[in-house]
Design a protein around this motif. Structure first.
Motif, PDB file in Angstrom:
ATOM      1  N   ARG A 142       0.834  -1.204   0.000  1.00 53.99           N
ATOM      2  CA  ARG A 142       0.000   0.000   0.000  1.00 53.99           C
ATOM      3  C   ARG A 142       0.869   1.254   0.000  1.00 53.99           C
ATOM      4  N   ALA A 143       1.988   1.194   0.716  1.00 55.87           N
ATOM      5  CA  ALA A 143       2.889   2.347   0.733  1.00 55.87           C
ATOM      6  C   ALA A 143       3.463   2.614  -0.654  1.00 55.87           C
ATOM      7  N   GLY A 144       3.866   1.550  -1.350  1.00 59.36           N
ATOM      8  CA  GLY A 144       4.409   1.703  -2.693  1.00 59.36           C
ATOM      9  C   GLY A 144       3.390   2.280  -3.656  1.00 59.36           C
ATOM     10  N   LEU A 145       2.161   1.796  -3.569  1.00 61.40           N
ATOM     11  CA  LEU A 145       1.100   2.315  -4.435  1.00 61.40           C
ATOM     12  C   LEU A 145       0.789   3.768  -4.095  1.00 61.40           C
ATOM     13  N   ALA A 210      -8.131   0.351  -3.994  1.00 61.49           N
ATOM     14  CA  ALA A 210      -7.296  -0.843  -3.962  1.00 61.49           C
ATOM     15  C   ALA A 210      -7.546  -1.702  -2.730  1.00 61.49           C
ATOM     16  N   LYS A 211      -7.903  -1.073  -1.636  1.00 57.37           N
ATOM     17  CA  LYS A 211      -8.162  -1.825  -0.408  1.00 57.37           C
ATOM     18  C   LYS A 211      -9.421  -2.675  -0.540  1.00 57.37           C
ATOM     19  N   VAL A 212     -10.425  -2.126  -1.219  1.00 58.73           N
ATOM     20  CA  VAL A 212     -11.700  -2.832  -1.353  1.00 58.73           C
ATOM     21  C   VAL A 212     -11.727  -3.733  -2.575  1.00 58.73           C
ATOM     22  N   ARG A 213     -11.300  -3.171  -3.721  1.00 57.15           N
ATOM     23  CA  ARG A 213     -11.337  -3.909  -4.988  1.00 57.15           C
ATOM     24  C   ARG A 213     -10.059  -3.656  -5.781  1.00 57.15           C
ATOM     25  N   PRO A 214      -8.959  -4.327  -5.448  1.00 60.89           N
ATOM     26  CA  PRO A 214      -7.715  -4.109  -6.183  1.00 60.89           C
ATOM     27  C   PRO A 214      -7.832  -4.439  -7.663  1.00 60.89           C
ATOM     28  N   ASP A 215      -8.795  -5.291  -8.036  1.00 61.64           N
ATOM     29  CA  ASP A 215      -8.980  -5.643  -9.437  1.00 61.64           C
ATOM     30  C   ASP A 215      -9.515  -4.477 -10.266  1.00 61.64           C
ATOM     31  N   LEU A 216      -9.997  -3.420  -9.602  1.00 60.84           N
ATOM     32  CA  LEU A 216     -10.503  -2.259 -10.315  1.00 60.84           C
ATOM     33  C   LEU A 216      -9.407  -1.223 -10.600  1.00 60.84           C
ATOM     34  N   ALA A 236      -4.048  -5.008  -1.309  1.00 61.89           N
ATOM     35  CA  ALA A 236      -5.319  -4.934  -0.580  1.00 61.89           C
ATOM     36  C   ALA A 236      -5.135  -5.264   0.887  1.00 61.89           C
ATOM     37  N   GLY A 237      -4.075  -6.013   1.200  1.00 62.36           N
ATOM     38  CA  GLY A 237      -3.911  -6.430   2.572  1.00 62.36           C
ATOM     39  C   GLY A 237      -3.086  -5.485   3.410  1.00 62.36           C
ATOM     40  N   GLY A 238      -2.425  -4.540   2.761  1.00 58.91           N
ATOM     41  CA  GLY A 238      -1.603  -3.583   3.495  1.00 58.91           C
ATOM     42  C   GLY A 238      -0.217  -4.109   3.780  1.00 58.91           C
TER      43      GLY A 238
END
Length: 240
Positions: A142-145, A210-216, A236-238
């Motif tokens: 998540r930090a990288g994103l 991304a946390k809820v729907r990374p596929d989006l 999504a998992g952090g």
């Protein structure tokens, strides 16, 4: 100093230069339409509508920078590139600009090609180039994103602002005071401040999706399909 806002008003750039950039913008958008056909599916099409609506909303929010009369707004190119890709993203921003010019008078209709070139083409392209690089070199967390979203948004805003400087050098008709170097510096500094705000909003929005729907998140899907899987912490998992 209204011209320091990102939208270019009628009369700032002469007709011939505006016409050349209108033709350029039209050609690029036509290419984007061809490339976007391969990306659009039942998942991306509704996402594109949501992205366009979000960009439209945030672009309507103008805020003062430094002194009275100097204002700016968010662009949304990086957000669009991250969520729906560069081709569909550029089209989303262009549609917003067309509606704003025709319905709300935000940016001159005669200058529409210039505004599309700066915000939809240059801004989105600069953002996605950075996204493609950063998502490969930063940890897939998540930090990288978040860093990718922030940096790409900030840089895209500054790049788009410099597009105006080039266009003004080619056919500026209004005296903005000083020389081109001073104008470029002023535009870069003002839009660097705007870019910080845009980067924070872009990072927050993309991380939430991304946390809820990374596929989006288009950029994550594109990277996953373009490179072999590697041990990493799912976005999504952090971070752990």
């Amino acid at each position: 100093m209204e011209t320091l806002a990102m939208h270019i008003s009628n009369g700032i750039i002469n007709g011939p230069v505006a016409a050349v950039f209108a033709a350029f913008a039209l050609a690029v958008l036509a290419f984007c339409v061809l490339r976007a056909r391969a990306d659009l599916d039942d998942r991306l099409a509704p996402m594109a509508g949501l992205v366009a609506a979000f960009i439209f909303a945030v672009q309507m929010l103008n805020f003062p920078i430094l002194t009275a009369g100097v204002s700016g707004h968010l662009l949304g190119g990086a957000l669009a590139a991250l969520l729906v890709g560069p081709w569909v993203g550029a089209l989303c921003v262009a549609v917003v600009l067309v509606v704003q010019a025709l319905v709300f008078g935000d940016g001159g209709v005669a200058m529409l090609g210039l505004n599309i070139t700066n915000m939809a083409v240059l801004g989105t392209a600069a953002a996605y180039l950075l996204i493609a690089v950063l998502l490969r070199v930063l940890p897939r967390t998540r930090a990288g994103l978040g860093v990718t979203a922030f940096v790409s948004a900030l840089v895209s805003v500054v790049v788009a602002s410099q597009g105006f400087v080039v266009e003004y050098a080619l056919g500026g008709t209004t005296d903005l005071g000083g020389n081109l170097t001073g104008l470029a510096g002023t535009m870069a500094f003002v839009h660097l401040l705007i870019g910080i705000g845009e980067g924070l909003i872009t990072a927050t929005t993309v991380l939430t999706v991304a946390k809820v729907r990374p596929d989006l998140v288009y950029a994550l899907r594109a990277l996953k399909s373009a490179t072999p899987p590697a041990p990493s912490v799912p976005v999504a998992g952090g971070a752990r």
